[in-house]
Design a protein around this motif. Structure first.
Motif, PDB file in Angstrom:
ATOM      1  N   ALA A   2      38.727 -43.535  15.119  1.00  0.00           N
ATOM      2  CA  ALA A   2      38.812 -42.065  14.980  1.00  0.00           C
ATOM      3  C   ALA A   2      37.353 -41.732  15.573  1.00  0.00           C
ATOM      4  O   ALA A   2      36.464 -42.594  15.414  1.00  0.00           O
ATOM      5  CB  ALA A   2      38.804 -41.465  13.428  1.00  0.00           C
ATOM      6  N   ILE A   3      37.360 -40.678  16.044  1.00  0.00           N
ATOM      7  CA  ILE A   3      35.964 -40.297  16.729  1.00  0.00           C
ATOM      8  C   ILE A   3      35.877 -38.776  16.859  1.00  0.00           C
ATOM      9  O   ILE A   3      36.881 -38.039  17.159  1.00  0.00           O
ATOM     10  CB  ILE A   3      35.637 -40.937  17.947  1.00  0.00           C
ATOM     11  N   ALA A   4      34.844 -38.091  16.348  1.00  0.00           N
ATOM     12  CA  ALA A   4      34.958 -36.512  16.506  1.00  0.00           C
ATOM     13  C   ALA A   4      33.304 -36.034  16.929  1.00  0.00           C
ATOM     14  O   ALA A   4      32.546 -36.976  16.658  1.00  0.00           O
ATOM     15  CB  ALA A   4      34.933 -36.196  15.062  1.00  0.00           C
ATOM     16  N   LYS A   5      33.548 -34.884  17.391  1.00  0.00           N
ATOM     17  CA  LYS A   5      32.271 -34.337  17.767  1.00  0.00           C
ATOM     18  C   LYS A   5      31.610 -33.350  16.714  1.00  0.00           C
ATOM     19  O   LYS A   5      32.543 -32.418  16.668  1.00  0.00           O
ATOM     20  CB  LYS A   5      32.295 -33.810  18.984  1.00  0.00           C
ATOM     21  N   SER A   6      30.713 -33.187  16.229  1.00  0.00           N
ATOM     22  CA  SER A   6      29.866 -32.103  15.656  1.00  0.00           C
ATOM     23  C   SER A   6      29.457 -31.016  16.707  1.00  0.00           C
ATOM     24  O   SER A   6      28.321 -31.309  17.240  1.00  0.00           O
ATOM     25  CB  SER A   6      28.959 -32.349  14.479  1.00  0.00           C
ATOM     26  N   ALA A   7      29.967 -29.800  16.762  1.00  0.00           N
ATOM     27  CA  ALA A   7      29.660 -28.894  18.073  1.00  0.00           C
ATOM     28  C   ALA A   7      28.549 -28.062  17.757  1.00  0.00           C
ATOM     29  O   ALA A   7      28.774 -27.577  16.533  1.00  0.00           O
ATOM     30  CB  ALA A   7      31.004 -28.351  18.635  1.00  0.00           C
ATOM     31  N   GLU A   8      27.975 -27.613  18.355  1.00  0.00           N
ATOM     32  CA  GLU A   8      26.707 -26.819  18.244  1.00  0.00           C
ATOM     33  C   GLU A   8      27.060 -25.451  19.106  1.00  0.00           C
ATOM     34  O   GLU A   8      28.288 -25.458  19.470  1.00  0.00           O
ATOM     35  CB  GLU A   8      25.424 -27.191  18.614  1.00  0.00           C
ATOM     36  N   GLU A   9      26.248 -24.651  19.424  1.00  0.00           N
ATOM     37  CA  GLU A   9      26.327 -23.483  20.462  1.00  0.00           C
ATOM     38  C   GLU A   9      26.839 -23.977  21.780  1.00  0.00           C
ATOM     39  O   GLU A   9      26.639 -25.011  22.186  1.00  0.00           O
ATOM     40  CB  GLU A   9      25.084 -22.737  20.674  1.00  0.00           C
ATOM     41  N   GLY A  13      27.101 -30.521  21.189  1.00  0.00           N
ATOM     42  CA  GLY A  13      26.640 -31.267  20.195  1.00  0.00           C
ATOM     43  C   GLY A  13      26.380 -32.794  19.875  1.00  0.00           C
ATOM     44  O   GLY A  13      26.548 -33.431  21.133  1.00  0.00           O
ATOM     45  N   ASN A  14      26.283 -33.195  18.744  1.00  0.00           N
ATOM     46  CA  ASN A  14      26.160 -34.737  18.403  1.00  0.00           C
ATOM     47  C   ASN A  14      27.474 -35.150  18.548  1.00  0.00           C
ATOM     48  O   ASN A  14      28.520 -34.727  18.240  1.00  0.00           O
ATOM     49  CB  ASN A  14      25.376 -34.872  17.176  1.00  0.00           C
ATOM     50  N   LEU A  15      27.629 -36.669  18.929  1.00  0.00           N
ATOM     51  CA  LEU A  15      28.932 -37.345  18.648  1.00  0.00           C
ATOM     52  C   LEU A  15      29.007 -38.196  17.496  1.00  0.00           C
ATOM     53  O   LEU A  15      27.972 -39.075  17.329  1.00  0.00           O
ATOM     54  CB  LEU A  15      28.757 -38.014  20.126  1.00  0.00           C
ATOM     55  N   TYR A  16      30.112 -38.308  16.920  1.00  0.00           N
ATOM     56  CA  TYR A  16      30.275 -39.183  15.446  1.00  0.00           C
ATOM     57  C   TYR A  16      31.393 -39.966  15.724  1.00  0.00           C
ATOM     58  O   TYR A  16      32.504 -39.623  16.454  1.00  0.00           O
ATOM     59  CB  TYR A  16      30.165 -38.631  14.278  1.00  0.00           C
ATOM     60  N   ALA A  17      31.310 -41.379  15.436  1.00  0.00           N
ATOM     61  CA  ALA A  17      32.576 -42.086  15.331  1.00  0.00           C
ATOM     62  C   ALA A  17      32.687 -43.150  13.948  1.00  0.00           C
ATOM     63  O   ALA A  17      31.646 -43.070  13.478  1.00  0.00           O
ATOM     64  CB  ALA A  17      32.353 -43.114  16.585  1.00  0.00           C
ATOM     65  N   TRP A  18      33.937 -43.259  13.895  1.00  0.00           N
ATOM     66  CA  TRP A  18      34.226 -44.187  12.732  1.00  0.00           C
ATOM     67  C   TRP A  18      35.626 -45.057  12.968  1.00  0.00           C
ATOM     68  O   TRP A  18      36.235 -44.528  13.741  1.00  0.00           O
ATOM     69  CB  TRP A  18      34.354 -43.328  11.509  1.00  0.00           C
ATOM     70  N   GLY A  19      35.855 -46.042  12.168  1.00  0.00           N
ATOM     71  CA  GLY A  19      36.907 -46.853  12.256  1.00  0.00           C
ATOM     72  C   GLY A  19      37.034 -48.244  12.836  1.00  0.00           C
ATOM     73  O   GLY A  19      35.877 -48.561  12.834  1.00  0.00           O
ATOM     74  N   ASP A  20      38.007 -48.552  13.526  1.00  0.00           N
ATOM     75  CA  ASP A  20      38.188 -49.677  13.951  1.00  0.00           C
ATOM     76  C   ASP A  20      37.162 -49.817  15.193  1.00  0.00           C
ATOM     77  O   ASP A  20      37.131 -49.211  16.229  1.00  0.00           O
ATOM     78  CB  ASP A  20      39.440 -50.023  14.618  1.00  0.00           C
ATOM     79  N   PHE A  43      22.046 -38.181  21.991  1.00  0.00           N
ATOM     80  CA  PHE A  43      22.402 -37.184  22.886  1.00  0.00           C
ATOM     81  C   PHE A  43      22.840 -36.149  21.872  1.00  0.00           C
ATOM     82  O   PHE A  43      23.798 -36.464  21.224  1.00  0.00           O
ATOM     83  CB  PHE A  43      23.256 -37.577  23.902  1.00  0.00           C
ATOM     84  N   ASN A  44      22.511 -34.680  22.276  1.00  0.00           N
ATOM     85  CA  ASN A  44      23.143 -33.646  21.507  1.00  0.00           C
ATOM     86  C   ASN A  44      23.947 -32.815  22.307  1.00  0.00           C
ATOM     87  O   ASN A  44      24.139 -31.559  22.196  1.00  0.00           O
ATOM     88  CB  ASN A  44      22.095 -32.993  20.584  1.00  0.00           C
ATOM     89  N   ASP A  45      24.307 -33.209  23.678  1.00  0.00           N
ATOM     90  CA  ASP A  45      24.961 -32.273  24.531  1.00  0.00           C
ATOM     91  C   ASP A  45      26.513 -32.502  24.812  1.00  0.00           C
ATOM     92  O   ASP A  45      26.970 -32.643  26.217  1.00  0.00           O
ATOM     93  CB  ASP A  45      24.173 -32.099  25.841  1.00  0.00           C
ATOM     94  N   TRP A  46      27.166 -33.433  23.896  1.00  0.00           N
ATOM     95  CA  TRP A  46      28.571 -33.956  24.198  1.00  0.00           C
ATOM     96  C   TRP A  46      29.407 -32.630  24.294  1.00  0.00           C
ATOM     97  O   TRP A  46      29.347 -31.724  23.233  1.00  0.00           O
ATOM     98  CB  TRP A  46      28.799 -34.705  23.151  1.00  0.00           C
ATOM     99  N   GLN A  47      30.170 -32.797  25.108  1.00  0.00           N
ATOM    100  CA  GLN A  47      31.363 -31.365  25.172  1.00  0.00           C
ATOM    101  C   GLN A  47      32.617 -32.065  24.746  1.00  0.00           C
ATOM    102  O   GLN A  47      33.585 -31.022  24.350  1.00  0.00           O
ATOM    103  CB  GLN A  47      31.217 -31.090  26.694  1.00  0.00           C
TER     104      GLN A  47
END
Length: 359
Positions: A2-9, A13-20, A43-47
């Motif tokens: 699983a991988i997710a992004k915490s979005a800002e304006e 935003g930042n990129l987060y990942a977890w799992g296998d 980096f904090n500019d992931w889309q």
């Protein structure tokens, strides 16, 4: 995974990942699994982000980055060397939608052109042959691609006129062309107008512009939502509702949101991936709980994650590799909030969200 992004304006935003992480697909510089959200780089500019079983790719404001398995060149880096950290693909600064399949990758640019790379044994790159590519190669000359999804050795996309095109493996009728013949170039599927499309292992689902929902391909576990286990060679309507908003296809299950914000799932449920509180398969859509604020959903091999309005991320299903992000490896059969994670539910292309993708 699983991988997710915490979005800002503005959806950055930042990129987060977890799992296998056996192939380094989390992009964290190692091959150690994670059971809790872990920030990827600084980096904090992931889309937007898209993940497959063994590799992942993500788009920053000005570039495309990939990591993980690369035995077929699916990272697009000009070689077949595995990467454990996200590595920039080429020098283009105009990438838009991204779709990661089992062993191939496709992406659109801001101009609407389409590029694919990686394994091509069934023509999934759409280049008119079955030759692998280890760098992005333009698919045809069309410059009006607006949505994209990649499954197990096949790809589908929607063009600006809302026509649907599919190519690659078709042994289970997943291309929706009325037969089981592979295609190595984009081939139009019917004449309907499509709004959303989701490819998986051997089945495909999509929402049309009239907000009806359709599925086709393999149906062994009822993943087509037809109330039976019969395969379909062409798009077949799921129920009679005309209020579907988005759809996500997992390996053997499907989930979709409706306009009122309810979430529905069906198909294989051995790991509780339908979120219904049990492990019983379903062959027709079943509402997940009573919540009415679901904004987006993404489905993987045997788990599912979704975003509710308010930006809370929930996950459920199999968790052997920590893919639910809950700090343990215990499966869940109902949606469970991932601690400390917020995500902006912004659509960025079919079966791909700016904030959430599971593989």
């Amino acid at each position: 995974m699983a991988i997710a992004k915490s979005a800002e304006e503005f959806g950055l935003g930042n990129l987060y990942a977890w799992g296998d992480n056996f192939a380094g697909q989390l992009g964290l510089g190692d091959k150690t699994d994670r059971s809790s959200r872990t920030q990827v780089g600084t980096f904090n500019d992931w889309q937007r982000v898209s993940v497959g079983p063994n590799h992942s790719c993500a788009v920053r404001r000005d570039s495309l980055w990939c990591s993980g398995m690369n035995n077929y060149g699916q990272l697009g880096l000009g070689d077949n060397t595995q990467r454990t950290t996200l590595t920039q693909v080429g020098i283009s600064t105009t990438w838009a939608a991204i779709a990661v399949g089992e062993t191939h990758t496709c992406a659109t640019r801001a101009s609407g052109t389409l590029y694919c790379w990686g394994r091509n044994n069934t023509g999934q790159l759409g280049l008119g042959d079955t030759v692998n590519r280890n760098t992005p190669v333009q698919v045809g000359t069309a410059s009006d691609w607006v949505a994209l999804t990649a499954g197990f050795e096949y790809t589908c996309g929607i063009r600006h006129d809302r026509t649907l095109w599919c190519w690659g493996r078709n042994t289970s009728y997943q291309l929706g062309l009325g037969d089981n013949v592979n295609r190595n170039v984009p081939t139009r599927a019917g004449t309907a107008a499509w709004a959303d499309i989701a490819a998986s292992y051997t089945h495909t689902c999509g929402a049309r512009t009239d907000q009806t929902l359709w599925c086709w391909g393999e149906n062994t576990y009822g993943q087509l939502g037809q109330g039976d286990n019969v395969d379909r060679t062409n798009p077949t309507e799921v129920g009679t509702g005309a209020d579907w908003a988005s759809v996500a296809a997992g390996r053997l299950h499907t989930c979709a949101t409706r306009l009122k914000g309810t979430l529905w799932c069906w198909g294989r449920n051995a790991n509780g991936q339908l979120g219904l509180g049990d492990t019983t398969d379903r062959n027709s859509p079943m509402q997940v709980g009573t919540a009415t604020l679901w904004a987006t959903v993404s489905a993987g091999r045997a788990h599912t994650c979704g975003v509710r309005v308010g930006n809370n991320v929930s996950c459920w299903g199999g968790n052997a590799d920590g893919q639910l992000g809950l700090g343990d490896t215990t499966p869940r059969n109902t949606p469970t909030v991932v601690p400390g994670l917020k995500a902006r539910p912004m659509r960025t292309g079919s079966n791909s969200f700016s904030n959430l993708s599971v593989g």
